[in-house]
Scaffold this motif. Structure first.
Motif, PDB file in Angstrom:
ATOM      1  N   PRO A 238       4.808   1.887  36.690  1.00 56.78           N
ATOM      2  CA  PRO A 238       3.893   3.029  36.549  1.00 56.78           C
ATOM      3  C   PRO A 238       3.368   3.140  35.131  1.00 56.78           C
ATOM      4  N   ASP A 251      -3.435   1.614  42.646  1.00 55.52           N
ATOM      5  CA  ASP A 251      -3.399   3.072  42.742  1.00 55.52           C
ATOM      6  C   ASP A 251      -2.763   3.451  44.064  1.00 55.52           C
ATOM      7  N   ARG A 255      -1.130   7.715  41.685  1.00 53.77           N
ATOM      8  CA  ARG A 255      -0.448   7.145  40.516  1.00 53.77           C
ATOM      9  C   ARG A 255      -0.938   5.730  40.285  1.00 53.77           C
ATOM     10  N   TYR A 257      -0.408   1.875  38.768  1.00 52.19           N
ATOM     11  CA  TYR A 257       0.627   0.874  38.518  1.00 52.19           C
ATOM     12  C   TYR A 257      -0.024  -0.401  38.014  1.00 52.19           C
ATOM     13  N   SER A 299       7.369   7.671  35.717  1.00 49.80           N
ATOM     14  CA  SER A 299       7.789   7.729  37.112  1.00 49.80           C
ATOM     15  C   SER A 299       8.514   6.441  37.463  1.00 49.80           C
ATOM     16  N   SER A 302       7.594   0.993  41.824  1.00 50.29           N
ATOM     17  CA  SER A 302       7.462   0.744  43.258  1.00 50.29           C
ATOM     18  C   SER A 302       7.474  -0.752  43.497  1.00 50.29           C
TER      19      SER A 302
END
Length: 656
Positions: A238, A251, A255, A257, A299, A302
């Motif tokens: 992030p 996106d 958020r 990345y 954050s 992912s």
């Protein structure tokens, strides 16, 4: 090329020039030359190509769709092929989506299974630690992990994952994402993705928390039991804003990345294809990580997971899930596919046969029309089947046969008309070409046939220095037969008058009657008026053989000349009489055929003799030619019809 360029418009030449210039610049660029404005030129070239596409589309349509077969093929493509292709494409897209969903589901199942195993190990280790604490061990001392009961469980867990780690009083932040007592899932620990579980247990002296997990690495990916092929995990880090120099960003849910570390399986491979359609399918899925260490500013990361699979492998697993019904279901699907394929083949063959039938019939008709246009009316269309197209072919054959017959009849009619035209020319020579001239005698005559040739006959015969014979006949019937009898009558009259022109009109008519009777059929006859004017004696001797009585006007009085007998040619031994009239100066003789008195008006009323008398009396002083024309015009005006029913002949003589 010059002829083609002459047919182009100025806009066509501009577009062609742009395309040629673009080709030249591309060739120059291939040899390393720098061409300024190449982007603009490429755009103009695209516009020129699009212009030519729409410019040539009507020509292409006219050339390709001129034949009926091409139109039917295009219709079949639009009606049958395109929908089938769209349905197959839709089915392929749906199957692709299904396989991607199943692949992602299997990947999630593999990870969930590994998470479940880790959670079970964490529960077992936490239970062993709780028992040790009950026997006096401290929950805050790391040495509790070395107790035999706990250590043996940790060793057994590491047999499945050598990188498994057990941490005491760690992972409290993960419990917030769970039910407060336990958590299991994907976490971010030491900037790496982990499969971990956190468990909180109550114990004497207070509760404790245990963290059990291992990194999600290539070995873990290789250990997944599903039929998936190679698996690759892309860590998405992030960021608050796009870093400088970074071209690729992702996106998700508002958020941003950037791509980070990549983890790939090493021993996973795709199974060989079982058939032609068993192509590899690639799919993706995402996973959210939870941060083990609280307080980090960013954050959690992912994971973008990508995988490959074979549809056949998933099919086997799907059919296995239904148990013993799997083979039956597979056979049913194969049978349905074969039946559908056979139906499609039958439909295709039927469509081709029908197309060939239609196009062959239309092609035969087109070829036949070309032969007819070249004048070959003997060509016939082959009739293959007794259907509507066959009926159309038979109708065409009947039409060409009828046209051939009509043309032949037209030729015969043309020949007959030519012959009749010749007969008319010959007949015109039978009428007097010049009028006899005697002192005190004026003559005029008009013969207007109802058809090409006339059955009426008039003649002026010079009989001597002071006498002229005046003849008027109306042959029974019309047309060519009446004209032939008229020619025979004319020849007989002239020969008889030349041999014995002074023997009296009654004798001449009697001999003429005998001639016509012997040389014609029983139903042929003629009404005949013959008069001889003698200028020295100032007399008119006449015989009327059944003809309408001519008018003789003298000193303002009119009389009808009726003395004579029956028609000529009907009775062989007919006898005739003659009458003699003294001719005063300015006397007028008007003889006519029944075509002048018989025209009827719209009410069926004839023009009649009385109206003709009235017209003659009113116009008796007019010039003879004008008087004859006016009498005929009066009859035409009375009838008011364009067609003439009978021959009209008027003979006028002014004597004395």
């Amino acid at each position: 090329m010059a002829a083609l360029l002459r047919r182009t418009s100025p806009l066509d030449r501009i577009a062609l020039g742009i395309i040629s210039l673009y080709i030249v610049t591309r060739i120059a660029s291939a040899f390393g030359a720098s061409v300024p404005g190449s982007i603009l030129l490429a755009f103009l070239c695209f516009v020129a190509v699009a212009y030519f596409f729409f410019r040539l589309l009507p020509w292409f349509r006219n050339q390709m769709l001129w034949r009926l077969r091409s139109r039917l093929i295009v219709a079949y493509i639009l009606i049958a092929v395109v929908p089938v292709v769209l349905l197959l494409s839709m089915a392929a897209i749906a199957a692709l989506g299904l396989y991607l969903q199943l692949g992602a589901h299997f990947l999630h199942d593999d990870i969930d299974e590994r998470i479940g195993t880790t959670a079970a190990e964490a529960d077992a280790i936490a239970g062993a630690m709780a028992r040790e604490i009950e026997h006096g061990a401290s929950s805050a001392d790391e040495s509790i992990l070395s107790r035999p009961a706990v250590s043996s469980l940790i060793t057994a867990s590491r047999a499945g994952d050598s990188d498994l780690r057990v941490l005491l009083n760690r992972g409290q932040n993960l419990l917030k994402a769970g039910d407060g007592q336990r958590f299991a899932g994907l976490v971010e620990y030491q900037d790496k993705p982990w499969i971990a579980s956190a468990v909180r247990r109550a114990a004497p002296g207070g509760s404790f928390t245990i963290f059990v997990g291992g990194p999600l690495n290539s070995a873990v990916l290789d250990s997944f039991p599903s039929e998936l092929g190679p698996i690759q995990l892309l860590i998405l880090e992030p960021v608050a804003q796009k870093p400088q120099g970074t071209k690729l960003t992702f996106d998700f849910e508002g958020r941003m990345y950037v791509p980070g570390e990549t983890i790939s399986s090493r021993r996973r491979t795709l199974a060989p294809a079982s058939n032609l359609f068993d192509v590899p399918v690639s799919g993706v899925s995402t996973f959210e990580l939870i941060d083990v260490e609280p307080g980090k500013g960013a954050s959690p990361a992912s994971i973008l997971a990508s995988f490959a699979l074979r549809p056949s492998a998933l099919n086997r697993r799907l059919f296995t899930s239904v148990g013993a019904l799997g083979p039956l279901l597979k056979i049913a699907l194969v049978v349905a596919g074969v039946i559908f394929l056979l139906i499609e083949i039958v439909a295709l063959v039927t469509g081709v046969v029908l197309t060939r039938t239609i196009t062959r019939a239309v092609g035969d008709l087109y070829a036949a029309t070309l032969n007819v246009r070249r004048g070959d009316l003997s060509h016939r269309v082959r009739v293959h089947k007794r259907d509507q197209l066959g009926a159309l072919g038979e109708s065409f054959n009947e039409m060409t046969a009828s046209v051939g017959q009509l043309i032949e009849e037209q030729k015969q009619r043309q020949r007959l008309e030519n012959e009749i035209s010749i007969a008319r020319e010959v007949q015109s020579q039978l009428f007097p070409q010049t009028l006899p001239s005697l002192p005190g005698l004026q003559l005029a005559a008009i013969c207007r046939p109802a058809r090409v040739v006339s059955g009426d006959y008039y003649d002026f015969i010079r009989l001597g220095p002071s006498s002229v014979g005046i003849a008027l006949a109306d042959i029974s019937g019309k047309g060519i037969f009446a004209a032939l009898l008229m020619a025979s009558l004319q020849a007989a009259l002239r020969s008889t008058a030349a041999l014995d022109g002074h023997g009296g009109t009654a004798g001449l008519v009697a001999r003429l009657n005998e001639h016509v009777f012997k040389n014609t059929s029983d139903d042929r006859y003629a009404t005949f008026f013959y008069g001889v004017y003698d200028s020295n004696a100032r007399t008119l001797t006449y015989t009327n053989a059944g003809h309408l009585a001519p008018f003789f006007i003298s000193d303002g009085k009119m009389q009808e000349l009726e003395t004579g007998g029956t028609v000529v040619g009907l009775i062989e031994d007919s006898t005739y009489t003659q009458g003699v009239i003294k001719v005063a100066p300015g006397s007028l003789l008007v003889a006519f055929s029944d075509g002048l008195t018989e025209p009827e008006n719209v009410y069926g009323e004839e023009f009649g003799v009385q109206r003709l008398k009235d017209e003659v009396m009113k116009q008796s002083t007019m010039p003879l030619e004008k008087l004859a024309e006016n009498l005929i015009a009066s009859a035409d005006q009375w009838a008011g019809a364009a067609d003439q029913a009978d021959d009209i002949t008027v003979v006028i003589a002014r004597m004395g």
